[in-house]
Design a protein around this motif. Sequence first.
Motif, PDB file in Angstrom:
ATOM      1  N   GLY A 109     -27.758  36.744 -36.454  1.00  0.00           N
ATOM      2  CA  GLY A 109     -26.399  36.954 -36.155  1.00  0.00           C
ATOM      3  C   GLY A 109     -25.598  38.411 -36.175  1.00  0.00           C
ATOM      4  N   SER A 110     -26.531  39.387 -37.275  1.00  0.00           N
ATOM      5  CA  SER A 110     -26.175  40.474 -37.436  1.00  0.00           C
ATOM      6  C   SER A 110     -26.177  41.194 -36.120  1.00  0.00           C
ATOM      7  CB  SER A 110     -26.498  40.966 -38.430  1.00  0.00           C
ATOM      8  OG  SER A 110     -27.722  41.085 -38.921  1.00  0.00           O
ATOM      9  N   ARG A 111     -25.374  42.787 -36.226  1.00  0.00           N
ATOM     10  CA  ARG A 111     -25.516  43.344 -34.933  1.00  0.00           C
ATOM     11  C   ARG A 111     -25.992  45.377 -35.376  1.00  0.00           C
ATOM     12  NH1 ARG A 111     -22.987  39.906 -33.048  1.00  0.00           N
ATOM     13  NH2 ARG A 111     -23.153  38.744 -30.441  1.00  0.00           N
ATOM     14  N   LEU A 112     -27.075  45.527 -34.823  1.00  0.00           N
ATOM     15  CA  LEU A 112     -26.656  46.928 -34.791  1.00  0.00           C
ATOM     16  C   LEU A 112     -25.641  47.337 -33.553  1.00  0.00           C
ATOM     17  CD1 LEU A 112     -27.210  49.772 -36.564  1.00  0.00           C
ATOM     18  CD2 LEU A 112     -29.173  49.879 -35.640  1.00  0.00           C
ATOM     19  N   ILE A 113     -24.913  48.870 -34.009  1.00  0.00           N
ATOM     20  CA  ILE A 113     -24.048  48.721 -32.842  1.00  0.00           C
ATOM     21  C   ILE A 113     -23.751  50.081 -32.503  1.00  0.00           C
ATOM     22  CG2 ILE A 113     -23.237  47.138 -32.458  1.00  0.00           C
ATOM     23  CD1 ILE A 113     -20.431  48.311 -33.354  1.00  0.00           C
ATOM     24  N   VAL A 114     -23.790  50.941 -31.444  1.00  0.00           N
ATOM     25  CA  VAL A 114     -23.222  52.678 -30.894  1.00  0.00           C
ATOM     26  C   VAL A 114     -22.453  52.311 -30.180  1.00  0.00           C
ATOM     27  CG1 VAL A 114     -24.185  54.695 -29.992  1.00  0.00           C
ATOM     28  CG2 VAL A 114     -26.061  52.952 -31.442  1.00  0.00           C
ATOM     29  N   LEU A 115     -21.428  53.057 -30.938  1.00  0.00           N
ATOM     30  CA  LEU A 115     -20.098  53.388 -30.327  1.00  0.00           C
ATOM     31  C   LEU A 115     -19.625  54.100 -30.366  1.00  0.00           C
ATOM     32  CD1 LEU A 115     -18.286  51.250 -29.538  1.00  0.00           C
ATOM     33  CD2 LEU A 115     -16.448  50.882 -31.559  1.00  0.00           C
ATOM     34  N   PRO A 116     -20.708  55.116 -28.697  1.00  0.00           N
ATOM     35  CA  PRO A 116     -19.705  56.547 -29.253  1.00  0.00           C
ATOM     36  C   PRO A 116     -18.124  56.526 -28.387  1.00  0.00           C
ATOM     37  CG  PRO A 116     -20.975  55.407 -27.115  1.00  0.00           C
ATOM     38  CD  PRO A 116     -20.779  54.485 -28.191  1.00  0.00           C
ATOM     39  N   GLY A 117     -17.316  57.522 -29.429  1.00  0.00           N
ATOM     40  CA  GLY A 117     -16.064  57.536 -28.943  1.00  0.00           C
ATOM     41  C   GLY A 117     -15.879  58.321 -27.514  1.00  0.00           C
ATOM     42  N   VAL A 118     -16.596  59.323 -27.785  1.00  0.00           N
ATOM     43  CA  VAL A 118     -16.780  60.791 -26.085  1.00  0.00           C
ATOM     44  C   VAL A 118     -18.212  60.517 -25.711  1.00  0.00           C
ATOM     45  CG1 VAL A 118     -16.250  63.228 -25.942  1.00  0.00           C
ATOM     46  CG2 VAL A 118     -14.891  61.811 -27.626  1.00  0.00           C
ATOM     47  N   TRP A 119     -19.152  60.801 -26.693  1.00  0.00           N
ATOM     48  CA  TRP A 119     -20.188  61.201 -25.605  1.00  0.00           C
ATOM     49  C   TRP A 119     -21.542  60.546 -26.630  1.00  0.00           C
ATOM     50  CZ3 TRP A 119     -23.382  61.863 -21.738  1.00  0.00           C
ATOM     51  CH2 TRP A 119     -23.854  62.157 -21.886  1.00  0.00           C
ATOM     52  N   GLY A 120     -22.646  60.691 -25.899  1.00  0.00           N
ATOM     53  CA  GLY A 120     -23.823  59.919 -27.436  1.00  0.00           C
ATOM     54  C   GLY A 120     -24.775  60.148 -26.139  1.00  0.00           C
ATOM     55  N   ALA A 121     -25.946  59.829 -27.026  1.00  0.00           N
ATOM     56  CA  ALA A 121     -27.523  59.693 -26.154  1.00  0.00           C
ATOM     57  C   ALA A 121     -28.613  58.742 -26.586  1.00  0.00           C
ATOM     58  CB  ALA A 121     -27.739  61.498 -25.385  1.00  0.00           C
ATOM     59  N   MET A 122     -29.073  58.041 -25.834  1.00  0.00           N
ATOM     60  CA  MET A 122     -30.349  57.882 -26.704  1.00  0.00           C
ATOM     61  C   MET A 122     -31.354  57.606 -25.196  1.00  0.00           C
ATOM     62  SD  MET A 122     -31.684  54.815 -25.855  1.00  0.00           S
ATOM     63  CE  MET A 122     -30.421  53.057 -24.669  1.00  0.00           C
ATOM     64  N   ARG A 123     -32.699  57.469 -25.822  1.00  0.00           N
ATOM     65  CA  ARG A 123     -33.819  57.825 -25.228  1.00  0.00           C
ATOM     66  C   ARG A 123     -34.851  55.805 -25.836  1.00  0.00           C
ATOM     67  NH1 ARG A 123     -38.411  60.685 -26.752  1.00  0.00           N
ATOM     68  NH2 ARG A 123     -37.464  61.394 -28.741  1.00  0.00           N
ATOM     69  N   LEU A 124     -35.557  55.942 -24.882  1.00  0.00           N
ATOM     70  CA  LEU A 124     -36.607  54.717 -25.670  1.00  0.00           C
ATOM     71  C   LEU A 124     -37.960  55.459 -25.439  1.00  0.00           C
ATOM     72  CD1 LEU A 124     -36.056  51.512 -24.057  1.00  0.00           C
ATOM     73  CD2 LEU A 124     -35.316  52.022 -25.401  1.00  0.00           C
ATOM     74  N   ALA A 125     -38.560  55.505 -26.558  1.00  0.00           N
ATOM     75  CA  ALA A 125     -40.180  55.949 -26.935  1.00  0.00           C
ATOM     76  C   ALA A 125     -41.121  55.342 -27.952  1.00  0.00           C
ATOM     77  CB  ALA A 125     -39.760  57.630 -26.878  1.00  0.00           C
ATOM     78  N   SER A 126     -42.139  56.109 -27.556  1.00  0.00           N
ATOM     79  CA  SER A 126     -42.837  54.926 -27.876  1.00  0.00           C
ATOM     80  C   SER A 126     -42.493  55.726 -29.499  1.00  0.00           C
ATOM     81  CB  SER A 126     -44.541  54.965 -27.804  1.00  0.00           C
ATOM     82  OG  SER A 126     -44.657  56.803 -28.034  1.00  0.00           O
ATOM     83  N   ASN A 127     -43.634  54.552 -30.123  1.00  0.00           N
ATOM     84  CA  ASN A 127     -43.368  55.135 -31.588  1.00  0.00           C
ATOM     85  C   ASN A 127     -44.169  56.469 -32.427  1.00  0.00           C
ATOM     86  OD1 ASN A 127     -42.127  53.082 -32.071  1.00  0.00           O
ATOM     87  ND2 ASN A 127     -43.803  51.777 -33.038  1.00  0.00           N
ATOM     88  N   GLU A 128     -44.876  55.962 -31.664  1.00  0.00           N
ATOM     89  CA  GLU A 128     -46.079  57.813 -31.479  1.00  0.00           C
ATOM     90  C   GLU A 128     -45.047  59.295 -31.414  1.00  0.00           C
ATOM     91  OE1 GLU A 128     -46.990  55.292 -29.505  1.00  0.00           O
ATOM     92  OE2 GLU A 128     -48.319  54.488 -31.624  1.00  0.00           O
ATOM     93  N   ASP A 129     -43.682  59.024 -29.788  1.00  0.00           N
ATOM     94  CA  ASP A 129     -43.220  60.345 -29.524  1.00  0.00           C
ATOM     95  C   ASP A 129     -42.518  60.351 -30.442  1.00  0.00           C
ATOM     96  OD1 ASP A 129     -45.050  59.885 -27.132  1.00  0.00           O
ATOM     97  OD2 ASP A 129     -43.886  59.343 -26.151  1.00  0.00           O
TER      98      ASP A 129
END
Length: 284
Positions: A109-129
Amino acid sequence: MIDMAEARVIADQIAEHLLGKRIAGAELGEKKKRSYRDAYLLRVKPEVFRERLEGTTLSDAYAKYRHVCLETDGGAGMDVWDVYGKILYIEAGAKVPGNPPITLLFDDGSRLIVLPGVWGAMRLASNEDLRAFRDGSDAEILDATSEAFTIEALRGLIVRDAFQKSTVKEVIARHGSPGIVGMMGAYNQEALYRARIHPKRKAKTLSDDELAALHGAIQGVVRDAIAAGGRGSERDLFDRPGGWAPTVSRATEGTPCPACGALIAEVKLGGGGKYYMCPGCQVL
């Protein structure tokens, strides 16, 4: 903005407290009129985000530059960087602030969140990358926590043709490549104060002794900031402010310098924002 020191603190906290948690839900949020996916997340599709991460378990976390990288036992992970906002852990049952564009919901029931106020970026990647990024090096980017950040490496940056007319502040505060990662705002102000160098000095005029002092000051500022949990203006994983406070800042303007007694003052450098220094220690 989450700079290198804050990214290191947050990644270490995730590694200490969240590894082994199973991801029951991986969500990308939306806001009115414009998608967070377009604004922040490099157009990652929500269904792909869910498929790659749901049902997996957090297996590792680490930082590189201003990036926070998470691996899972499913072979894929997430890289979040340049966040002007917060990366937060929310206990089960606690109120979730705002409308986070990135949420990892754990099966407790807990969460990890990203809450950018102005900007932020994310990519999905393999563990190897992600590991290749972590373990790789870029000769154009100097990392003050790396063994490769030597006095000669700093000299090599400063003497570049592109910086022949640049002030030392302009060189060490660069965000891009070539540059020194982790020296934004208060960090470069404090480094120049500790090195007793005026921010308007032309970088190419630094003596060997001044270059050595600047090198040590940059390393010391980053080390101290990480140990203190980052800047007081930023928040850690548990929404607590960092404990690092610079000697020269808006908060100390008009107070005596602890080294010489002169009053900390603002200096006009052009561009946005204010810059603080000690006129007694940092003589042009």
